[in-house]
Design an enzyme around this catalytic site. Structure first.
Site, PDB file in Angstrom:
ATOM      1  N   LYS A 119       0.816  -1.223   0.000  1.00  0.00           N
ATOM      2  CA  LYS A 119       0.000   0.000   0.000  1.00  0.00           C
ATOM      3  C   LYS A 119       0.844   1.265   0.000  1.00  0.00           C
ATOM      4  CE  LYS A 119      -4.439  -1.661   1.320  1.00  0.00           C
ATOM      5  NZ  LYS A 119      -5.703  -1.489   2.008  1.00  0.00           N
ATOM      6  N   LYS A 203      -5.302  -9.812  -6.311  1.00  0.00           N
ATOM      7  CA  LYS A 203      -6.633  -9.932  -5.706  1.00  0.00           C
ATOM      8  C   LYS A 203      -7.589  -8.850  -6.230  1.00  0.00           C
ATOM      9  CE  LYS A 203      -6.538  -7.118  -1.540  1.00  0.00           C
ATOM     10  NZ  LYS A 203      -7.205  -6.894  -0.302  1.00  0.00           N
ATOM     11  N   LYS A 206     -10.697  -2.751  -4.418  1.00  0.00           N
ATOM     12  CA  LYS A 206     -11.403  -1.516  -4.780  1.00  0.00           C
ATOM     13  C   LYS A 206     -10.451  -0.461  -5.324  1.00  0.00           C
ATOM     14  CE  LYS A 206     -13.176  -1.269  -0.252  1.00  0.00           C
ATOM     15  NZ  LYS A 206     -12.341  -1.642   0.908  1.00  0.00           N
TER      16      LYS A 206
END
Ligand code: AQP
Length: 341
Positions: A119, A203, A206
């Site tokens: 991230k 994966k 969003k």
């Protein structure tokens, strides 16, 4: 002070971030499992807005996004009379325990967390301290209720292991044997890792810039059908055995989605469709997805039109959650030796 929880009933905690569109991965990996668990255990399902602010959020959207997650919980079948549904920031124990556990967790443990690396990307120096400490807040969420079980997708496995390490370390450091349980992840089943429709090796997420990579919970029947039609597969047909999916990420993902939606095993899907091509399988999958998701999205829209009722559920949930966490926090303060212990 209380002792080992082994003789006490199971308590389930899980959270979902109010960071925008919920997708099929969130639904199959987490929310759908919550629905079954509420009938067997005491459950707390939390909209984790403190987690959401580890990256910038729009002030005008945050509360609305929190209501959306709560509405999605209820639309999926969570009964607020059974399970406790609430927003994380409305219960003070989360932030307080997170700070305490920040002092228990070790830098080296957090530096090993792969989600932070993913991230934060290349620019680690500019990531918030909160993003780095995110897994400690997650441990606090669970331990503030002394929850024993945590239904999550596979991406959260490493964070759950860290929660166990933190619980054990707290118990040792503060001479509180068995005070915090070692929370166990509930990850099994074909929905545990839903992959992108465009790239079966990453994966479904969003934050993927391509909307075609995911099925959003409020996609129309036409959108769902189109996205499944465009999903990446390979030239081979559907095998009869699970081994035949080896190394075929896109194929494996679509078969897994079918299995998770229909609540059958991957082998059962293969037995039904063996030898067929994707031209036959994809319409069947689209039909199943629409049949399963449409009632949830209709109920979601109805609930979002009654924000007063939603807020009442969340207020009631916050009070019930606080009533559980406060006595636990009182014990935590005593173990540490705070003035107001
Ligand atoms: N692809 C997935 N397959 C199975 N489970 C998944 N979960 C998320 N993606 C998948 C599970 O959904 C729950 C809530 O997740 P979250 O709110 O913490 O969001 P996230 O994991 O950050 O979701 P995204 O979509 O992947 O967001 P970004 O793009 O921001 O990283 C968790 O139980 C999670 O395991």
């Amino acid at each position: 002070m209380s002792q080992n929880l082994s003789s006490e009933p199971k308590r389930v905690f899980s959270g979902v971030q109010p960071t925008g569109q919920l997708h099929l991965g969130n639904y199959l990996g987490a929310i759908k499992k919550f629905v079954d668990l509420q009938h067997q255990h005491q459950c707390l399902f939390c909209v984790v807005d403190l987690h959401a602010i580890t990256v910038p959020q729009e002030r005008a959207m945050l509360a609305a996004n929190s209501r959306e997650i709560a509405a999605a919980f209820l639309a999926a079948g969570i009964d607020p009379d059974k399970a406790i549904v609430f927003v994380q920031s409305s219960v003070p124990a989360h932030a307080e325990l997170a700070w305490i556990l920040n002092c228990t967790a070790r830098m080296g443990w957090l530096e090993r967390m792969t989600q932070f690396k993913d991230k934060a990307g290349k620019d680690k120096e500019r990531a918030s301290v909160g993003l780095f400490a995110y897994p400690v807040l997650q441990a606090a969420d669970i331990l503030a209720y002394r929850a024993t079980h945590v239904p999550v997708g596979e991406d959260q496995k490493q964070h759950l292991e860290l929660s166990r390490d933190i619980a054990e370390r707290f118990n040792r450091d503060y001479e509180a044997p068995g005070f915090f349980p070692s929370p166990e992840p509930l990850i099994q089943g074909p929905g545990a890792r839903i992959m992108s429709l465009k790239n079966g090796s990453v994966k479904m997420s969003k934050s993927d810039p391509s909307d075609l990579s995911r099925i959003n919970m409020n996609d129309s029947a036409e959108q769902i059908t189109r996205k499944i039609k465009k999903a990446r597969t390979d030239p081979d047909g559907i095998p009869s055995e699970v081994e035949g999916l080896e190394g075929r990420d896109g194929a494996k993902n679509l078969i897994g989605i079918y299995a998770a939606l229909d609540e059958i095993s991957v082998q059962d899907v293969l037995t039904e469709f063996a030898g067929q091509g994707w031209g036959q399988f994809k319409p069947a999958l689209a039909e199943l997805a629409v049949a399963k998701l449409s009632p949830v999205s209709e109920e979601f829209t109805r609930l979002m039109n009654d924000t007063r009722a939603l807020d009442k559920v969340l207020q009631d949930g916050a009070e019930r959650a606080h009533a559980i966490s406060e006595p636990i926090m009182a014990e935590v303060r005593k173990y540490i030796g705070f003035w107001k212990g």
